[in-house]
Enzyme design. Sequence first.
Site, mmCIF file in Angstrom:
data_model
loop_
_atom_site.group_PDB
_atom_site.id
_atom_site.type_symbol
_atom_site.label_atom_id
_atom_site.label_comp_id
_atom_site.label_asym_id
_atom_site.label_seq_id
_atom_site.Cartn_x
_atom_site.Cartn_y
_atom_site.Cartn_z
ATOM 1 N N GLN A 11 0.810 -1.223 0.000
ATOM 2 C CA GLN A 11 0.000 0.000 0.000
ATOM 3 C C GLN A 11 0.843 1.274 0.000
ATOM 4 O O GLN A 11 0.478 2.263 -0.644
ATOM 5 C CB GLN A 11 -0.968 0.001 1.171
ATOM 6 N N ILE A 12 1.990 1.263 0.672
ATOM 7 C CA ILE A 12 2.841 2.454 0.682
ATOM 8 C C ILE A 12 3.511 2.637 -0.662
ATOM 9 O O ILE A 12 3.644 3.760 -1.169
ATOM 10 C CB ILE A 12 3.878 2.376 1.816
ATOM 11 N N TYR A 121 8.559 -11.630 14.218
ATOM 12 C CA TYR A 121 8.485 -10.492 13.295
ATOM 13 C C TYR A 121 9.216 -9.281 13.872
ATOM 14 O O TYR A 121 10.024 -8.637 13.187
ATOM 15 C CB TYR A 121 7.028 -10.132 13.029
ATOM 16 N N LYS A 125 12.560 -7.330 12.308
ATOM 17 C CA LYS A 125 12.628 -5.896 11.994
ATOM 18 C C LYS A 125 13.762 -5.229 12.752
ATOM 19 O O LYS A 125 14.451 -4.343 12.220
ATOM 20 C CB LYS A 125 11.287 -5.219 12.319
#
Length: 281
Positions: A11-12, A121, A125
């Site tokens: 989406q970005i 997750y 990151k």
Amino acid sequence: MTILVFGKTDQIACELAELDPSVRCLGREDADLSDPQTCADLVRRLAPKAVINVAGFSSIDRAELKERQAGLINGVAPGAIALACADLGIPFVHLSSDQVFDGAGDQPFTPDHSPAPLSVYGHSKRLGERAVAASGADYAILRVSRVFSAHGKNFLKSTLALFDQRDSLEIVDDQIGGPTPARAVAQACLNIAKQLKASPKKSGVYHLAGAPDVSWKAFTEEIAEAATTQVTISGVPTSKYPTTAPRPLNARLDCLSLEAAFGITRPDWKQAVHEAVSELR
């Protein structure tokens, strides 16, 4: 070409393409982050003016079952791309997540707060953050929270689909954070990339989240208002909504340093919700 973007259907990435048609967005068919060295070599060959990475292993729950893959895509690949950017002397903007924090307390986490991820997750990151910071590149790590838009997969679109299927919903009301419009993230990435080119000393870790901070239930209620639906929404604690990966209860992010360094303020997510719902319906 001005800016190279890792990510195409995210989406970005979609918002970046709309905001600046000169950017080149790379999909998995162009650059597979599970092959970090090939991605780095591509950056060196194309020699853009800046690189933005909005791609990654994005499923928080699936990462629990795919630890090695999540670490490779979210951890190793950003570091390799950052090294290529360092070689070329170009800025690198990398997206990270509020999931690097443990969610303790009720105060917003500042960029220099010690990360303590709860999930695979979150650990992946954090691995990427460390690799980027150690690369020698002029970089900005932008931690974001609860991103939504009319594009891609996100909570807002999933919730709208549920409105069409159910008369009532139970939504978690003890996880607090700032929903963030994807367009605001895209605009911030472009702004940061341009400013880093002129002011490399601004390199560092920053936060961006929409205002005000709310629960998932309150966010859902705003989506329902925008969609003019009559679905009944009830709040439930996280303990009654088990997930494969643990989620931090406190996902508030302190965004003051982003405003001080780049002049970027927290976006109004409520207005963006109504715009996204209108676009979708």
